[in-house]
Write an enzyme that holds these catalytic residues in place. Structure first.
Site, PDB file in Angstrom:
ATOM      1  N   LYS A 200      14.372  50.645  -6.943  1.00  0.00           N
ATOM      2  CA  LYS A 200      13.293  50.049  -7.726  1.00  0.00           C
ATOM      3  C   LYS A 200      13.867  49.044  -8.732  1.00  0.00           C
ATOM      4  O   LYS A 200      13.392  47.932  -8.850  1.00  0.00           O
ATOM      5  CB  LYS A 200      12.509  51.165  -8.428  1.00  0.00           C
ATOM      6  N   GLU A 206      24.892  54.119  -8.386  1.00  0.00           N
ATOM      7  CA  GLU A 206      25.221  54.722  -7.082  1.00  0.00           C
ATOM      8  C   GLU A 206      24.846  53.772  -5.950  1.00  0.00           C
ATOM      9  O   GLU A 206      25.635  53.520  -5.025  1.00  0.00           O
ATOM     10  CB  GLU A 206      24.451  56.038  -6.896  1.00  0.00           C
ATOM     11  N   GLY A 260       9.362  55.825  -9.341  1.00  0.00           N
ATOM     12  CA  GLY A 260      10.348  56.043  -8.274  1.00  0.00           C
ATOM     13  C   GLY A 260      10.015  57.268  -7.428  1.00  0.00           C
ATOM     14  O   GLY A 260      10.063  57.226  -6.196  1.00  0.00           O
ATOM     15  N   ARG A 261       9.653  58.366  -8.073  1.00  0.00           N
ATOM     16  CA  ARG A 261       9.406  59.616  -7.338  1.00  0.00           C
ATOM     17  C   ARG A 261       8.039  59.643  -6.666  1.00  0.00           C
ATOM     18  O   ARG A 261       7.704  60.611  -6.003  1.00  0.00           O
ATOM     19  CB  ARG A 261       9.588  60.811  -8.272  1.00  0.00           C
ATOM     20  N   GLU A 346      11.301  66.023 -12.604  1.00  0.00           N
ATOM     21  CA  GLU A 346      11.475  64.759 -13.329  1.00  0.00           C
ATOM     22  C   GLU A 346      10.163  64.377 -14.018  1.00  0.00           C
ATOM     23  O   GLU A 346      10.172  63.715 -15.050  1.00  0.00           O
ATOM     24  CB  GLU A 346      11.943  63.641 -12.373  1.00  0.00           C
ATOM     25  N   HIS A 377      17.184  85.575   4.615  1.00  0.00           N
ATOM     26  CA  HIS A 377      18.500  86.188   4.791  1.00  0.00           C
ATOM     27  C   HIS A 377      19.465  85.742   3.708  1.00  0.00           C
ATOM     28  O   HIS A 377      20.676  85.864   3.863  1.00  0.00           O
ATOM     29  CB  HIS A 377      19.035  85.849   6.183  1.00  0.00           C
ATOM     30  N   LYS A 506      23.572  58.898 -17.959  1.00  0.00           N
ATOM     31  CA  LYS A 506      23.953  57.594 -17.385  1.00  0.00           C
ATOM     32  C   LYS A 506      24.774  56.802 -18.395  1.00  0.00           C
ATOM     33  O   LYS A 506      25.809  56.222 -18.067  1.00  0.00           O
ATOM     34  CB  LYS A 506      22.708  56.779 -17.024  1.00  0.00           C
TER      35      LYS A 506
HETATM   36  O1  F6P Z   1      17.779  58.280 -12.706  1.00  0.00           O
HETATM   37  C1  F6P Z   1      16.517  58.631 -12.290  1.00  0.00           C
HETATM   38  C2  F6P Z   1      15.872  57.542 -11.498  1.00  0.00           C
HETATM   39  O2  F6P Z   1      15.485  56.501 -12.325  1.00  0.00           O
HETATM   40  C3  F6P Z   1      14.696  58.059 -10.701  1.00  0.00           C
HETATM   41  O3  F6P Z   1      13.549  58.142 -11.446  1.00  0.00           O
HETATM   42  C4  F6P Z   1      14.651  57.099  -9.568  1.00  0.00           C
HETATM   43  O4  F6P Z   1      13.893  57.574  -8.501  1.00  0.00           O
HETATM   44  C5  F6P Z   1      16.118  56.971  -9.262  1.00  0.00           C
HETATM   45  O5  F6P Z   1      16.754  57.003 -10.518  1.00  0.00           O
HETATM   46  C6  F6P Z   1      16.523  55.733  -8.511  1.00  0.00           C
HETATM   47  O6  F6P Z   1      16.154  54.570  -9.201  1.00  0.00           O
HETATM   48  P1  F6P Z   1      16.131  53.175  -8.501  1.00  0.00           P
HETATM   49  O7  F6P Z   1      15.136  53.214  -7.408  1.00  0.00           O
HETATM   50  O8  F6P Z   1      15.768  52.187  -9.573  1.00  0.00           O
HETATM   51  O9  F6P Z   1      17.509  52.884  -7.958  1.00  0.00           O
END
Ligand code: F6P
Length: 541
Positions: A200, A206, A260-261, A346, A377, A506
């Site tokens: 987003k 990452e 995002g979620r 979240e 199990h 972060k």
């Molecule tokens: O760190 C949390 C977050 O902002 C989530 O809310 C989001 O889904 C995820 O990181 C990834 O964010 P992005 O889509 O901006 O890379």
């Protein structure tokens, strides 16, 4: 609201509401009285610790909290995510009625439809082999690079819809741990691989790091000029995508009013669409839209998200249960608990209410789970006999996609139903003793062993039943849980749509990177962090 919460607590203390076993004995129609149905989707909450008075109080609580008014504010594009100054309109992404949805006076539907059409063209082009890699070969593997909401939704849904997956193979790389992308790339041919960079914000460390590694993979194997034909991107930050070098006709946008979620319905769903095709993706959206309409219009006692949210709140804040287990008896929903962890925790893991004061009582519970029967199990022992009560949410389809394995599906159903029955009924000391006597055990040993075979019972659960896990049913199920999170968020009095709690870690990671790399000293770090850095760097040498 506080008065109603006190009434609920008094009602629990003064009635036998939590004696679910007795409630079944007293009311042979309890299933009819405490279940609700939306088409083929049945919600059985008769094994929850409720009675008619408690349900009436929960309805009053929702009315007092203004759930219906806040629901309308969400659907009509009000800026309910006030800490980020944004509307919350994932429902517009699946607004199959195409009625206008206004944000700042502008209808967002034309843009929503345009992106959906562009996604469909691209996805169908990839699936048909019309859009190829740089050497003209058909794309056989698609790698989604994203994390959190830019990963969990498409990863969960692709697995869930495996019977509909007739497009290229899909892979999901999320972790910054180089092992994740290295293990994925090791299985892939660059000529036939497409990477989708999904973020987003297009700043997430990452995703950007993995995207750079993937770019090097293509450039080193096929040349720099090949990169464009092996990448696409999904983001709200179109300028940043451009700077990364992805051609504009391969960039699929969405908007800041999509959390995002909550973004699986947006272009973040592109890998899913490539896997199952545009028509199945449309059915997925249609299922969610059906749940949106149900949530918006059904009366409280018929409204599945309202009931699920109210019961979730009741379990957390009246009965004080700290966690809930999500237990799909559906192997293809094996990532659903992980998906719900982000969606729920979240959203509702907050400490202050919308007016900035501390939350009274508790906010969201810990959400966890695994598919049945595997969990039986592993951790069910604790759910049955442990000292904490853990409300469970079971889900099961009436039929699978393997008619030739009907016997296995029947076994699955029998196990699912047995677990909720066992949690509710339990086994008394007398019953345990009786069983041991029947097995021929001597009296002294029975006294010794029987307490270990007692189950308290009265452990609450909700069971969802649906016909089959189709794209429509999956969309409907996800939307149901999204709206349950919304209802609980309103009852907790919080903003469910920001996520400031992820920021501190972060920031600290950014500051620690030069320390880990040995480019900066450990001065200013706490003693534990400094000690850990030193040990890690000495072990790495
Ligand atoms: O760190 C949390 C977050 O902002 C989530 O809310 C989001 O889904 C995820 O990181 C990834 O964010 P992005 O889509 O901006 O890379």
């Amino acid at each position: 609201m506080q008065a109603i919460i006190e009434q609920l607590k008094t009602s629990v203390a003064n009635t036998s509401a939590t004696d679910i076993r007795a409630a079944f004995a007293a009311d042979s129609n309890r299933f009819e009285h405490f279940s609700a149905r939306f088409d083929d989707l049945l919600m059985d909450y008769s094994k929850s610790a409720v009675n008619k008075d408690i349900m009436a109080l929960l309805q009053s609580l929702c009315e007092k909290a203004g759930v219906a008014e806040k629901r309308e504010a969400m659907f009509t594009g009000e800026e309910i995510n006030f800490t980020e100054g944004r509307a919350v309109l994932h429902t517009a992404l699946r607004n199959r009625a195409n009625t206008p949805v206004l944000v700042d006076g502008k209808d967002v539907m034309p843009d929503v439809n345009a992106v959906l059409a562009a996604m469909s063209d691209f996805a169908e082009g990839i699936r048909a082999g019309k859009i190829t890699g740089s050497t003209g070969q058909q794309i056989t593997d698609v790698v989604n690079i994203g994390i959190g909401g830019s990963d969990l939704g498409p990863a969960m849904a692709t697995l869930a819809l495996a019977p509909f997956h007739d497009g290229p193979r899909l892979h999901f790389v999320s972790n910054v741990d180089g092992a994740h992308i290295a293990d994925t790339l090791a299985r892939l041919e660059p000529e036939t691989t497409l990477f989708i960079v999904a973020s987003k914000t297009f700043t997430t460390i990452e995703t950007m790091t993995n995207a750079a590694t993937a770019r090097r993979f293509i450039a080193s194997m096929l040349g720099e000029d090949a990169v464009g034909q092996h990448f696409a991107a999904v983001s709200t930050a179109l300028d940043k995508v451009k700077a990364f070098g992805i051609a504009s006709d391969r960039v699929f946008g969405f908007w800041d009013w999509v959390g995002g979620r909550y973004s699986i319905w947006s272009a973040i769903g592109l890998p899913l669409m490539i896997a199952v095709g545009a028509d199945n993706f449309a059915a997925f959206l249609t299922g969610a839209h059906a749940m949106d309409n149900h949530f918006r219009h059904a009366p409280f006692l018929e409204n599945l998200p309202m009931l699920l949210g109210a019961l979730g709140y009741y379990n957390r804040n009246v009965l004080d249960y700290a966690t809930r287990a999500v237990l799909p008896y559906d192997q293809r929903l094996s990532r659903f608990p992980a998906y719900l962890q982000q969606l729920d925790m979240e959203s509702n893991g907050k400490g202050v209410t919308i007016d900035g004061t501390p939350v009274k009582g508790n906010s969201g519970p810990v959400v966890w789970g695994e598919p049945g029967t595997n969990g039986q199990h592993a951790f069910y022992q604790l759910i049955h006999q442990g000292t904490s009560v853990i409300p469970a949410e079971f889900m099961i389809a009436a039929k699978g996609f393997e008619p030739e394995l009907r016997h296995q599906h029947d076994l699955l159903i029998a196990n699912c139903l047995a677990q909720s029955a066992a949690l509710m009924k339990g086994r008394t000391l007398e019953e345990a003793k009786g069983q041991l006597q029947k097995a021929g055990m001597d009296a002294a040993k029975i006294d010794h062993i029987a307490p270990h075979r007692v189950f308290t019972g009265n452990r609450p659960s909700i069971t969802f039943v649906y016909e089959q896990l189709t794209p429509f049913a999956l969309g409907r199920l996800i939307a149901l849980y999204e709206h349950r999170v919304f209802v609980e968020g309103v009852l907790f009095g919080i903003n469910s749509f920001d996520q400031w709690g992820v920021e501190l870690g972060k920031e600290l990671a950014t500051g620690l990177l030069p320390v880990v790399e040995g480019k900066a000293g450990t001065d200013g770090q706490d003693a534990s962090t400094a000690g850990l850095v030193q040990v890690l760097s000495s072990l790495a040498r």
